[in-house]
Design a protein around this motif. Structure first.
Motif, mmCIF file in Angstrom:
data_model
loop_
_atom_site.group_PDB
_atom_site.id
_atom_site.type_symbol
_atom_site.label_atom_id
_atom_site.label_comp_id
_atom_site.label_asym_id
_atom_site.label_seq_id
_atom_site.Cartn_x
_atom_site.Cartn_y
_atom_site.Cartn_z
ATOM 1 N N GLN A 16 -3.220 67.529 -23.036
ATOM 2 C CA GLN A 16 -3.351 68.748 -23.826
ATOM 3 C C GLN A 16 -4.830 69.015 -24.107
ATOM 4 O O GLN A 16 -5.493 68.226 -24.771
ATOM 5 C CB GLN A 16 -2.587 68.625 -25.144
ATOM 6 C CG GLN A 16 -2.692 69.850 -26.054
ATOM 7 C CD GLN A 16 -2.087 71.101 -25.446
ATOM 8 O OE1 GLN A 16 -1.119 71.035 -24.708
ATOM 9 N NE2 GLN A 16 -2.676 72.256 -25.744
ATOM 10 N N SER A 17 -5.342 70.106 -23.554
ATOM 11 C CA SER A 17 -6.719 70.493 -23.829
ATOM 12 C C SER A 17 -6.743 71.358 -25.081
ATOM 13 O O SER A 17 -6.230 72.486 -25.082
ATOM 14 C CB SER A 17 -7.312 71.273 -22.647
ATOM 15 O OG SER A 17 -8.563 71.831 -23.015
ATOM 16 N N VAL A 18 -7.328 70.810 -26.134
ATOM 17 C CA VAL A 18 -7.434 71.557 -27.380
ATOM 18 C C VAL A 18 -8.398 72.727 -27.211
ATOM 19 O O VAL A 18 -8.144 73.837 -27.672
ATOM 20 C CB VAL A 18 -7.903 70.636 -28.527
ATOM 21 C CG1 VAL A 18 -8.129 71.432 -29.808
ATOM 22 C CG2 VAL A 18 -6.876 69.530 -28.758
ATOM 23 N N VAL A 19 -9.496 72.476 -26.497
ATOM 24 C CA VAL A 19 -10.522 73.510 -26.359
ATOM 25 C C VAL A 19 -10.022 74.710 -25.553
ATOM 26 O O VAL A 19 -10.426 75.847 -25.810
ATOM 27 C CB VAL A 19 -11.811 72.931 -25.735
ATOM 28 C CG1 VAL A 19 -11.628 72.585 -24.269
ATOM 29 C CG2 VAL A 19 -12.988 73.889 -25.905
ATOM 30 N N MET A 20 -9.099 74.479 -24.597
ATOM 31 C CA MET A 20 -8.586 75.590 -23.782
ATOM 32 C C MET A 20 -7.171 75.999 -24.150
ATOM 33 O O MET A 20 -6.650 76.962 -23.588
ATOM 34 C CB MET A 20 -8.671 75.235 -22.296
ATOM 35 C CG MET A 20 -10.076 75.166 -21.758
ATOM 36 S SD MET A 20 -10.155 75.028 -19.953
ATOM 37 C CE MET A 20 -9.723 73.306 -19.687
ATOM 38 N N GLN A 21 -6.540 75.245 -25.048
ATOM 39 C CA GLN A 21 -5.175 75.555 -25.481
ATOM 40 C C GLN A 21 -4.200 75.626 -24.303
ATOM 41 O O GLN A 21 -3.414 76.568 -24.167
ATOM 42 C CB GLN A 21 -5.148 76.875 -26.271
ATOM 43 C CG GLN A 21 -5.873 76.797 -27.603
ATOM 44 C CD GLN A 21 -5.186 75.836 -28.576
ATOM 45 O OE1 GLN A 21 -4.037 76.014 -28.944
ATOM 46 N NE2 GLN A 21 -5.901 74.789 -28.967
ATOM 47 N N LYS A 22 -4.272 74.609 -23.433
ATOM 48 C CA LYS A 22 -3.308 74.515 -22.333
ATOM 49 C C LYS A 22 -3.190 73.065 -21.890
ATOM 50 O O LYS A 22 -4.043 72.224 -22.225
ATOM 51 C CB LYS A 22 -3.691 75.412 -21.164
ATOM 52 C CG LYS A 22 -5.054 75.162 -20.540
ATOM 53 C CD LYS A 22 -5.337 76.228 -19.480
ATOM 54 C CE LYS A 22 -6.737 76.129 -18.917
ATOM 55 N NZ LYS A 22 -7.033 77.208 -17.954
ATOM 56 N N THR A 23 -2.132 72.778 -21.148
ATOM 57 C CA THR A 23 -1.873 71.430 -20.662
ATOM 58 C C THR A 23 -2.303 71.316 -19.207
ATOM 59 O O THR A 23 -1.972 72.187 -18.386
ATOM 60 C CB THR A 23 -0.377 71.082 -20.790
ATOM 61 O OG1 THR A 23 -0.005 71.199 -22.161
ATOM 62 C CG2 THR A 23 -0.098 69.665 -20.320
ATOM 63 N N LEU A 24 -3.050 70.266 -18.893
ATOM 64 C CA LEU A 24 -3.558 70.046 -17.542
ATOM 65 C C LEU A 24 -3.098 68.682 -17.040
ATOM 66 O O LEU A 24 -2.854 67.766 -17.835
ATOM 67 C CB LEU A 24 -5.086 70.116 -17.538
ATOM 68 C CG LEU A 24 -5.669 71.457 -17.982
ATOM 69 C CD1 LEU A 24 -7.122 71.327 -18.350
ATOM 70 C CD2 LEU A 24 -5.493 72.494 -16.886
ATOM 71 N N LYS A 25 -3.022 68.547 -15.718
ATOM 72 C CA LYS A 25 -2.561 67.298 -15.126
ATOM 73 C C LYS A 25 -3.709 66.505 -14.505
ATOM 74 O O LYS A 25 -4.697 67.082 -14.050
ATOM 75 C CB LYS A 25 -1.484 67.578 -14.078
ATOM 76 C CG LYS A 25 -0.192 68.107 -14.686
ATOM 77 C CD LYS A 25 0.904 68.244 -13.647
ATOM 78 C CE LYS A 25 2.208 68.675 -14.308
ATOM 79 N NZ LYS A 25 3.312 68.814 -13.330
ATOM 80 N N ALA A 26 -3.528 65.191 -14.487
ATOM 81 C CA ALA A 26 -4.524 64.309 -13.875
ATOM 82 C C ALA A 26 -3.815 63.081 -13.309
ATOM 83 O O ALA A 26 -3.396 62.205 -14.074
ATOM 84 C CB ALA A 26 -5.575 63.896 -14.892
ATOM 85 N N PRO A 27 -3.663 62.991 -11.979
ATOM 86 C CA PRO A 27 -3.175 61.752 -11.378
ATOM 87 C C PRO A 27 -4.158 60.610 -11.615
ATOM 88 O O PRO A 27 -5.374 60.813 -11.599
ATOM 89 C CB PRO A 27 -3.067 62.091 -9.891
ATOM 90 C CG PRO A 27 -2.938 63.587 -9.852
ATOM 91 C CD PRO A 27 -3.792 64.072 -10.992
#
Length: 275
Positions: A16-27
């Motif tokens: 969860q990126s607080v600064v961008m207000q969205k969820t991102l993935k990382a393998p």
């Protein structure tokens, strides 16, 4: 999930990126020894290119297990985060949904360090990438030398001035529009977005103790900006490794190049006492 004879394991985190207000993935590729012991591991953050995604490094190489092999061979954790198709890994002053410098250098690092047994110090972190991700690695490491001890770039976009790229006019125009959306119109049209480009940061690179390696193919669309950066670093006396070899802006080149970069990374980690 364990794959073939290589014991390296791949997790895919949702962050969860607080600064961008969205969820991102990382393998996250964990080496074979991770599950068995209590050792803390160095981490290589490996960034994807433009119009790409977090899946690229695990899906677009001809050897789909190459990152597993590299993680096992060097006993390193490898993270391949989402950088969006066109962020170029800086914080946009105009688009609050494109704050990838903060995401990569702060939010992602905090998540990885909080989830895994990592070396929670710059001596145990390296950032690298291809094309747009090569730019991201050089840009972010230069701005955050307290976070990373080294950076690597393969066919990196070392200058955001598209007039120096060997690309079709339509593609250059689309990138120019992308940069205007993120950064606004260039203040200097003869040297566009210099302050956001690696070639405009060589004084900071000299002041930092960040080990640098970058390479580019002879027939790559980004050969001119890479040669420019190499010459600027030679001129101001910044230590770096620069390599040119046959190749184009394509996956066969990067599949070869990344293996040489990991040799460089191993040397840095060994010198730091991180391996």
């Amino acid at each position: 999930m364990f794959l073939n004879s290589f014991a390296a394991k791949v997790d895919t985190l949702e962050i969860q990126s607080v600064v961008m207000q969205k969820t991102l993935k990382a393998p996250v590729v964990l080496p074979d020894s991770y599950q068995a012991g209590e050792k803390h591991y160095p981490v290589v953050y490996l960034l994807h290119g433009g119009q790409g995604s977090y899946r690229d490094w695990l899906s677009k190489l001809s050897d789909k297990l190459l990152l597993h092999k590299l993680a096992d061979q060097y006993q390193i954790i490898i993270v391949t985060p989402d950088g969006s198709p066109g962020s170029y890994y800086f914080d946009s002053p105009l688009d609050k949904t494109s704050q990838y410098e903060t995401f990569i250098s702060k939010e992602l690092v905090q998540k990885i360090d909080g989830t895994y047994r990592t070396i929670k110090d710059r001596k145990g972190r390296i950032i690298a990438g291809l094309s747009m991700g090569g730019h991201g690695a050089m840009y972010i490491s230069t701005r955050h030398p307290d976070i990373y001890c080294a950076a690597g770039s393969m066919s990196g976009v070392m200058d955001l001035n598209t007039s120096l790229w060997k690309v079709p006019a339509d593609f250059a125009k689309s990138r120019d529009k992308n940069f205007e959306w993120l950064l606004g119109p260039p203040k200097d049209t003869t040297s566009k977005y210099r302050e956001y480009s690696a070639v405009g940061m060589v004084d900071k690179m000299k002041a930092n103790d960040v080990k640098l390696i970058f390479d580019c193919g002879f027939d790559d669309i980004m050969i001119a900006p890479n040669r420019e950066l190499h010459q600027l670093l030679l001129a101001n006396g910044t230590p770096h490794d620069y390599i040119e070899r046959p190749g184009k802006h394509e996956w066969p080149y990067w599949e070869n190049a990344v293996q040489y970069q990991f040799l460089f990374f191993q040397k840095v980690f060994l010198a730091n006492g991180s391996l």
